[in-house]
Design an enzyme around this catalytic site. Structure first.
Site, short mmCIF file in Angstrom:
data_model
loop_
_atom_site.label_atom_id
_atom_site.label_comp_id
_atom_site.label_asym_id
_atom_site.label_seq_id
_atom_site.Cartn_x
_atom_site.Cartn_y
_atom_site.Cartn_z
N HIS A 295 23.72 41.11 53.80
CA HIS A 295 24.67 41.58 52.78
C HIS A 295 25.21 40.36 52.05
O HIS A 295 25.88 39.51 52.64
CB HIS A 295 25.81 42.38 53.41
CG HIS A 295 26.76 42.94 52.37
ND1 HIS A 295 26.60 44.19 51.81
CD2 HIS A 295 27.87 42.40 51.81
CE1 HIS A 295 27.57 44.40 50.95
NE2 HIS A 295 28.36 43.33 50.92
N CYS A 296 24.91 40.27 50.76
CA CYS A 296 25.30 39.10 49.97
C CYS A 296 26.58 39.41 49.19
O CYS A 296 26.59 40.34 48.36
CB CYS A 296 24.18 38.72 49.00
SG CYS A 296 24.55 37.27 47.99
N PRO A 297 27.67 38.69 49.44
CA PRO A 297 28.89 38.96 48.67
C PRO A 297 28.77 38.54 47.21
O PRO A 297 29.49 39.08 46.36
CB PRO A 297 29.96 38.15 49.41
CG PRO A 297 29.20 37.07 50.10
CD PRO A 297 27.88 37.64 50.46
#
Length: 484
Positions: A295-297
């Site tokens: 999960h890439c912010p």
């Protein structure tokens, strides 16, 4: 009284009176009923009961019923806005501050070219040269492609498992369905149709089995005396030939063919739904994602099979933008030192612009190194087809070995292309492939396609292999979020 005591009670014979017919009980299987007026639920069974569920459908969100995919996480939204601001600042620093004093001509009011140092002359007009326009358009194009790739990576479904997902049918079961379909002239049967048929049969079978159990139980109680009498008579008759069965022993019918044992069905304990083999649950998106890498912010979304291409393009164009801007700054600095313009102050229009260039250099170095490391890391993920979560969990059974399998892994990220779709349509799209790593002959084997670098081309797979690639099928509806 004496005569009555001397008489014996008659011995009952072995014959039993036929049981009186019992009325078959009526069994109504319903899901639930409610009062139309909104009162208490009715206890009277009804044959037309329908389960009704109310779902709140938002415009943006990550639930299965939202119209558009967008994670509403506050941290992710702030990072996304900050990313757009950095790219826009890079365009401003390059186009408005770095290039005009370097690649431009200054004209006096008469139309003749004068020295760049005479910019303060009244009526002087500055115009970019051919190279100035070329570099301005090229840098804005790279930055625009990075911004659009980020937008697609953020607003594209990364491969969330729908709530009505079901496991793929067993290959033996699928082969039997195909053979029966060809014998009956019904044509090809998809995996979703077979699963829907199984679910419908299971629901109807449950109702029929409930009714049969009630009726069979009543009949068994009524026929119990006859069964006891028949067993006593059969035991009293002698059997001269033990090898031959008696007339009362009917031949046993052949045992029915057992269906294939169902495979294990993984259930996500958070989603309470089917979880395919390559799926992992994301605590931020609150969904199970197929082939989830992380999960890439920065993109405010998970990186999965649905948006992996857009994430790679965002990283690539960001790295290209940082490299481009850093190259222009270094070239301008070296040129100013060589001609001695740095000491005379002719490299910039105003002394305060040096702060803008320093910020551009820091941004280019910092995010250039970060995206470079990400590109090397993602190269290994694409070539081996093993995501970071799979590697942490020790699930490395998806790795590719030869060159052909590696190209199939690349096509899984960037799509099959038009060649793969045309070959799949020409082949007729028969039974789905049965190998998880080998995606079948419908995938294109070309070494490079221009659509790999375009965020405007949607990732698509041949319809005959879509369910096998995703790891599930949808018996209720084959409609995707994009089609809604």
């Amino acid at each position: 009284m004496a005569t009555q005591r001397g008489k014996r009670a008659p011995i009952p014979t072995m014959e039993a009176a036929p049981p009186s017919p019992l009325p078959a009980p009526s069994v109504t299987v319903g899901i639930g009923s409610s009062d139309p007026g909104g009162g208490t639920p009715s206890k009277t069974p009804s044959k037309t009961n329908v389960a009704v569920a109310t779902v709140h459908r938002r415009n943006c969100g990550t639930s299965p019923f939202d119209r558009h995919w967008l994670n509403l996480d506050c941290c992710g939204l702030v990072c996304a806005v900050f990313t757009y601001g950095l790219h826009l600042y890079g365009c401003y620093a390059v186009v408005c501050i770095l290039l005009p004093p370097w690649m431009s001509y200054i004209y006096d009011p008469d139309g003749s070219i004068i020295s760049p140092a005479a910019i303060d002359v009244d009526g002087a007009v500055r115009k970019l040269s051919f190279w100035g326009w070329l570099h301005s358009l090229a840098f804005c194009y790279v930055a625009g492609m990075a911004i659009y790739s980020h937008y697609k990576a953020m607003t594209t479904d990364p491969g969330a498992v729908p709530p009505d997902a079901a496991p793929l049918p067993h290959p033996d079961e699928m082969a039997g369905l195909l053979e029966s379909g060809q014998g009956g002239g019904s044509g090809n049967i998809s995996a979703a149709d077979s699963v829907a048929k199984n679910n419908t049969s299971a629901t109807a079978g449950a109702a029929l089995s409930t009714a049969a159990a009630v009726v069979g139980g009543a009949a068994a109680v009524a026929a119990a005396p006859a069964l006891v009498a028949g067993a006593a008579v059969a035991a009293a008759l002698p059997n001269n030939n033990p090898e031959q069965p008696t007339q009362q022993q009917a031949p046993h019918p052949p045992p029915p063919k057992k269906p294939p044992a169902p495979r294990g069905k993984r259930i996500c304990r958070r989603c309470n739904a089917y979880k395919p083999r390559r799926a992992h649950h994301c605590s931020v998106c609150k969904r199970c994602i197929i082939k989830m890498d992380h999960h890439c912010p920065w993109v405010n979304n998970c990186v999965g099979i649905g948006n992996h291409k857009y994430f790679l393009l965002f990283v690539f164009y960001t790295f290209l933008s940082c490299t481009y801007s850093l190259t222009l700054v270094v070239s301008r600095f070296v040129g100013c030192l060589g001609h001695g313009r740095l000491a005379r102050g002719h490299c910039l229009d105003e002394p305060g612009h040096i702060l803008n260039l320093v910020g551009l250099i820091v941004e280019a170095i910092l995010f250039g190194l970060f995206t470079c490391c990400m590109m090397v890391d993602q190269w290994d993920v694409v070539m081996t087809n093993v995501t970071h979560i799979d590697r942490l969990k020790g699930e490395t059974g998806f790795g590719f070995l030869d060159d052909t399998s590696r190209m199939l892994g690349i096509n899984e990220v960037f799509g099959s292309g038009r060649a793969g779709l045309s070959s799949a349509s020409n082949s007729g799209g028969g039974a789905p492939a049965t190998s998880g790593n080998n995606l079948g002959g419908g995938m294109s084997h070309s070494h490079f396609r221009p659509d790999w670098l375009s965020p405007f081309v949607r990732v698509c797979f041949p319809p005959s292999m879509h369910d096998e690639i995703m790891g599930f099928c949808r018996p209720c509806s084959g409609m995707t979020r994009a089609e809604r």
